[in-house]
Design a protein around this motif. Structure first.
Motif, short mmCIF file in Angstrom:
data_model
loop_
_atom_site.label_atom_id
_atom_site.label_comp_id
_atom_site.label_asym_id
_atom_site.label_seq_id
_atom_site.Cartn_x
_atom_site.Cartn_y
_atom_site.Cartn_z
N PRO A 1 0.81 -1.22 0.00
CA PRO A 1 0.00 0.00 0.00
C PRO A 1 0.84 1.26 0.00
N THR A 2 0.26 2.32 -0.55
CA THR A 2 0.87 3.63 -0.43
C THR A 2 0.15 4.37 0.70
N VAL A 3 0.91 5.10 1.47
CA VAL A 3 0.37 5.80 2.63
C VAL A 3 0.72 7.27 2.49
N SER A 4 -0.26 8.13 2.73
CA SER A 4 0.01 9.56 2.66
C SER A 4 -0.98 10.32 3.53
N PHE A 5 -0.62 11.55 3.83
CA PHE A 5 -1.53 12.47 4.50
C PHE A 5 -2.03 13.44 3.46
N LEU A 6 -3.29 13.80 3.55
CA LEU A 6 -3.82 14.82 2.67
C LEU A 6 -4.89 15.61 3.39
N PRO A 7 -5.10 16.84 3.00
CA PRO A 7 -6.15 17.64 3.64
C PRO A 7 -7.51 17.02 3.39
N PHE A 8 -8.40 17.14 4.37
CA PHE A 8 -9.74 16.57 4.28
C PHE A 8 -10.44 16.98 2.98
N GLU A 9 -10.29 18.25 2.60
CA GLU A 9 -11.01 18.73 1.41
C GLU A 9 -10.48 18.13 0.11
N ASP A 10 -9.32 17.44 0.13
CA ASP A 10 -8.77 16.83 -1.08
C ASP A 10 -9.20 15.37 -1.27
N ILE A 11 -9.92 14.82 -0.30
CA ILE A 11 -10.29 13.41 -0.39
C ILE A 11 -11.14 13.13 -1.63
N ALA A 12 -12.17 13.94 -1.86
CA ALA A 12 -13.07 13.70 -3.00
C ALA A 12 -12.30 13.75 -4.32
N GLU A 13 -11.36 14.68 -4.45
CA GLU A 13 -10.57 14.77 -5.67
C GLU A 13 -9.73 13.52 -5.88
N ARG A 14 -9.24 12.95 -4.80
CA ARG A 14 -8.44 11.72 -4.87
C ARG A 14 -9.27 10.55 -5.40
N LEU A 15 -10.58 10.63 -5.21
CA LEU A 15 -11.48 9.57 -5.65
C LEU A 15 -12.01 9.80 -7.07
N GLY A 16 -11.62 10.90 -7.68
CA GLY A 16 -12.07 11.19 -9.03
C GLY A 16 -12.97 12.40 -9.15
N GLY A 17 -13.19 13.10 -8.05
CA GLY A 17 -14.03 14.30 -8.06
C GLY A 17 -15.26 14.14 -7.19
N VAL A 18 -15.84 15.28 -6.81
CA VAL A 18 -16.97 15.27 -5.88
C VAL A 18 -18.20 14.57 -6.47
N GLU A 19 -18.32 14.50 -7.79
CA GLU A 19 -19.50 13.89 -8.41
C GLU A 19 -19.29 12.43 -8.79
N THR A 20 -18.12 11.87 -8.51
CA THR A 20 -17.86 10.47 -8.79
C THR A 20 -18.69 9.60 -7.85
N VAL A 21 -19.45 8.67 -8.42
CA VAL A 21 -20.27 7.77 -7.60
C VAL A 21 -19.38 6.66 -7.05
N VAL A 22 -19.44 6.50 -5.74
CA VAL A 22 -18.61 5.51 -5.05
C VAL A 22 -19.48 4.71 -4.08
N VAL A 23 -18.91 3.60 -3.63
CA VAL A 23 -19.49 2.80 -2.55
C VAL A 23 -18.62 3.06 -1.34
N ALA A 24 -19.23 3.54 -0.27
CA ALA A 24 -18.46 3.90 0.92
C ALA A 24 -19.00 3.19 2.15
N ILE A 25 -18.10 2.60 2.89
CA ILE A 25 -18.43 2.05 4.20
C ILE A 25 -17.82 3.01 5.21
N PHE A 26 -18.67 3.51 6.10
CA PHE A 26 -18.25 4.52 7.06
C PHE A 26 -18.43 3.98 8.46
N LEU A 27 -17.44 4.22 9.31
CA LEU A 27 -17.59 3.86 10.71
C LEU A 27 -16.88 4.87 11.58
N ARG A 28 -17.34 4.97 12.78
CA ARG A 28 -16.74 5.86 13.77
C ARG A 28 -15.76 5.03 14.59
N VAL A 29 -14.59 5.58 14.84
CA VAL A 29 -13.59 4.94 15.70
C VAL A 29 -13.74 5.54 17.09
N GLU A 30 -13.92 4.68 18.08
CA GLU A 30 -14.05 5.15 19.46
C GLU A 30 -12.87 4.62 20.27
#
Length: 194
Positions: free
Chosen positions: A32-61
């Motif tokens: 794997p490649t590991v990097s830090f990026l600003p929160f607002e750049d995540i959508a661009e990393r996935l192909g743009g804000v309008e790219t349809v994706v499947v996301a599994i979301f969970l909260r870490v406690e």
């Protein structure tokens, strides 16, 4: 970054083993490649804000709370489902309830693999909540996570992994977004001063 890359490598190894057991066939992984990026750049990393994706979301406690997303584009998600012996291949663009449930459980298992590796490595208590799944535009999913759980950290830890099953490659993106107060705890536990 070397420490985080090692955590990502161990997590990806556990995730590949879990995926292999689930599919009933060997699954390899790329380093794997590991990097830090600003929160607002995540959508661009996935192909743009309008790219349809499947996301599994969970909260870490626990000791270092935060948010975790496991995100797949539609084509790798479809290939992953086709590899499951218990599901018939669907010709539709939409996902059935059974397919969504299967993807949610796969995401839960894979995210849990990464999270347990990070917890073992740091010695911090970190546990996942029950995951949620969404199929939507990347921007909408990230904004929902932000609205649902309030302020997220400014930066995300991105672990990009490609799982290889036969000739097929399935790329998945793990985003760990620690709460602002969790960064110092994580790095301190990893022996890296901020």
């Amino acid at each position: 970054m070397d420490v985080l890359r090692e955590v990502g490598n161990i997590g990806a190894g556990h995730a590949a083993t879990a995926l292999s057991q689930l599919l009933g066939k060997p699954v390899d992984m790329k380093v794997p490649t590991v990097s830090f990026l600003p929160f607002e750049d995540i959508a661009e990393r996935l192909g743009g804000v309008e790219t349809v994706v499947v996301a599994i979301f969970l909260r870490v406690e626990g000791d270092a709370p935060g948010n975790m997303f496991f995100i797949l584009k539609r084509e790798p998600a479809r290939r992953l489902l086709q590899g499951l012996p218990c599901l018939e291949a669907a010709g539709s663009e939409d996902y059935s309830e059974l397919e969504l449930s299967a993807l949610n459980e796969i995401g839960n298992i894979l995210a849990g693999s990464y999270l347990s590796s990070l917890a073992d490595f740091t010695g911090l208590h970190m546990s996942p909540t029950v995951p949620a799944i969404a199929v939507d535009m990347a921007g909408a999913i990230l904004n929902y996570g932000l609205l649902q759980f309030g302020t997220m950290g400014d930066d995300a830890l991105l672990i990009d992994t490609a799982f290889l099953e036969g000739p097929n490659q399935m790329e998945g993106h793990f985003f760990l977004i620690p709460d602002p107060e969790s960064f110092e705890k994580l790095f301190s536990a990893l022996g890296v001063p901020l």
